[in-house]
Design an enzyme around this catalytic site. Sequence first.
Site, PDB file in Angstrom:
ATOM      1  N   ASP A 160       1.038  -1.025   0.039  1.00  0.00           N
ATOM      2  CA  ASP A 160       0.154  -0.107   0.029  1.00  0.00           C
ATOM      3  C   ASP A 160       0.804   1.351   0.060  1.00  0.00           C
ATOM      4  O   ASP A 160       1.272   1.714   1.033  1.00  0.00           O
ATOM      5  CB  ASP A 160      -0.812   0.129   1.334  1.00  0.00           C
ATOM      6  CG  ASP A 160      -2.145  -0.969   1.229  1.00  0.00           C
ATOM      7  OD1 ASP A 160      -2.921  -0.862   0.330  1.00  0.00           O
ATOM      8  OD2 ASP A 160      -2.093  -1.931   2.028  1.00  0.00           O
ATOM      9  N   ARG A 168       4.635   3.256   2.654  1.00  0.00           N
ATOM     10  CA  ARG A 168       5.258   1.951   3.325  1.00  0.00           C
ATOM     11  C   ARG A 168       6.855   2.221   3.165  1.00  0.00           C
ATOM     12  O   ARG A 168       7.847   1.227   3.412  1.00  0.00           O
ATOM     13  CB  ARG A 168       4.985   0.850   2.574  1.00  0.00           C
ATOM     14  CG  ARG A 168       3.687   0.482   2.824  1.00  0.00           C
ATOM     15  CD  ARG A 168       3.103   0.049   4.360  1.00  0.00           C
ATOM     16  NE  ARG A 168       1.800  -0.102   4.409  1.00  0.00           N
ATOM     17  CZ  ARG A 168       0.863   0.331   5.070  1.00  0.00           C
ATOM     18  NH1 ARG A 168       1.072   1.434   5.988  1.00  0.00           N
ATOM     19  NH2 ARG A 168      -0.445   0.037   5.140  1.00  0.00           N
ATOM     20  N   LYS A 259      -9.182   1.191  -5.770  1.00  0.00           N
ATOM     21  CA  LYS A 259      -9.911   0.921  -4.491  1.00  0.00           C
ATOM     22  C   LYS A 259     -10.783   1.974  -3.998  1.00  0.00           C
ATOM     23  O   LYS A 259     -10.558   3.153  -4.195  1.00  0.00           O
ATOM     24  CB  LYS A 259      -9.134   0.180  -3.445  1.00  0.00           C
ATOM     25  CG  LYS A 259      -8.048   1.194  -3.018  1.00  0.00           C
ATOM     26  CD  LYS A 259      -6.870   0.660  -2.030  1.00  0.00           C
ATOM     27  CE  LYS A 259      -6.098   1.631  -1.601  1.00  0.00           C
ATOM     28  NZ  LYS A 259      -4.784   1.107  -0.588  1.00  0.00           N
ATOM     29  N   HIS A 272     -11.394  -1.861   9.074  1.00  0.00           N
ATOM     30  CA  HIS A 272     -10.474  -2.627   9.899  1.00  0.00           C
ATOM     31  C   HIS A 272     -11.079  -3.064  11.230  1.00  0.00           C
ATOM     32  O   HIS A 272     -10.515  -4.290  11.630  1.00  0.00           O
ATOM     33  CB  HIS A 272      -9.475  -1.730  10.230  1.00  0.00           C
ATOM     34  CG  HIS A 272      -8.501  -1.345   8.901  1.00  0.00           C
ATOM     35  ND1 HIS A 272      -8.821  -0.204   8.104  1.00  0.00           N
ATOM     36  CD2 HIS A 272      -7.509  -2.010   8.207  1.00  0.00           C
ATOM     37  CE1 HIS A 272      -8.170  -0.408   7.109  1.00  0.00           C
ATOM     38  NE2 HIS A 272      -7.224  -1.161   7.381  1.00  0.00           N
ATOM     39  N   ASP A 344     -10.677  -6.952  -0.022  1.00  0.00           N
ATOM     40  CA  ASP A 344      -9.909  -6.272   0.927  1.00  0.00           C
ATOM     41  C   ASP A 344      -9.305  -7.368   1.954  1.00  0.00           C
ATOM     42  O   ASP A 344      -9.673  -8.421   1.734  1.00  0.00           O
ATOM     43  CB  ASP A 344     -10.627  -5.272   1.606  1.00  0.00           C
ATOM     44  CG  ASP A 344      -9.696  -4.033   2.260  1.00  0.00           C
ATOM     45  OD1 ASP A 344      -8.456  -4.296   2.481  1.00  0.00           O
ATOM     46  OD2 ASP A 344     -10.182  -2.774   2.417  1.00  0.00           O
TER      47      ASP A 344
END
Length: 445
Positions: A160, A168, A259, A272, A344
Amino acid sequence: MNTNLRFNRQFRFVLMLSVIVALSLLLAACGQPPKPSTATDNNNGTEANQNHSPSGNNATPPQDEVQEEPQDDTPAEETDLVKEQLQQLTLEEKVGQMILAGVQGTTLDDQAKQMIAGQKIGGIIFYANNVTTLQGTAAFVQSIKKANQQNPVPILMSVDQEGGKVSRMPDSVESIPSNRKVGKTDDTKLAEKMGALLARQIKLAGFNVDFAPVLDINSNPKNPVIGDRSFGSNADLVTRMGIAEMKGLRSEGVIPVVKHFPGHGDTSVDSHLDLPVVNKSEKQLAALEWIPFQAAVKEQAEAVMVAHILFPKLDPDYPASLSKVIIGDHLRGKFKYDGVVITDDLSMGAISKNYPLNEAAIATVQAGSDILLVAHSYESAKTIFDTLINAVKSGKIKESRIDESVYRILALKQHFKLSDDQEATGDVKQLNADIRSWRKQIDAR
């Protein structure tokens, strides 16, 4: 008497000569085929010479004996390299291609090796806890590719890398601002450049897939998960900037994943943690959330990530990521999307708190998903692998359904010419300079 004797000798001589001539003619006649008698014969033997080659090796047969081959104007069928590769895979290898898993730590451990060798997974995702220095991260990525060389299909190495708070990359790589900041420029050239820079960033570590761009429209100010990850609250702006970013990623040979279909911008719950519910009708979604995704499909989007959001007016039983109504009927059907569909993370609270993992795995495949993303647990990846193998063997899922997904995955990998021999590429100093120059243009707007 003498006169008669001379006559008899002369007679015998003439007779003998006649016999010799006759025998000669007879022998000559027996040694040759009779010459055809036609109205076109002439002294030059033209007709006969037309049907015989001097050498005899390439003799042309008489016209009435020629058997011409039928002419086939149908073009030769092109070899389908993807189909050939698919046919060579075992069921286990095919199911493995449908799993994109996370790994633990910052180096390749025994469990990760076993997962690659045993489940033959098709892809890996890195999170922040897998990243160290640029050199260390590149070495980790390369070790995974090397471990996968025993498998017949190259592995997806994904991350990501959106810019802003979702980054990242190690500190040695210059940062890229949020989508919101770039969106405020309303300049698609800057957005396309952003995509190219993001791609160059992740290629420094050897990644080949970026879960970007974000095509969610930030229409709910209370949204806890999207916010400045979105280009803005306007469908037209998000569409133009998002598609531009997608093209920029693609231009650098990195696979973009748009996305979060059908749209995560109007949620008030973080998926999440738990399952968001959006009470919008199909008509309402088509008027806002779906606009960027429909544009992406028209622009041949390579992959679409589907969110864990329940849309009860479309499907009261399953969230989008597990829904045949949303994936099969709408994305595959009405949108006519035939690219790769990725869920996801199936270990997120939205799924884990509401559905058993094995049930979720079967449901999403039946809905039309191709790749099942499951991070943070080797056991979860093994559960999905075993579940899908058993579902095929029991007849719950047809192997032809597995083949549909794996064909798409193989086609994507072949299109981008992926190879486990590909190493990290790029000049970090030059890239950092280019990012700084680009950021100045953003700041000046």
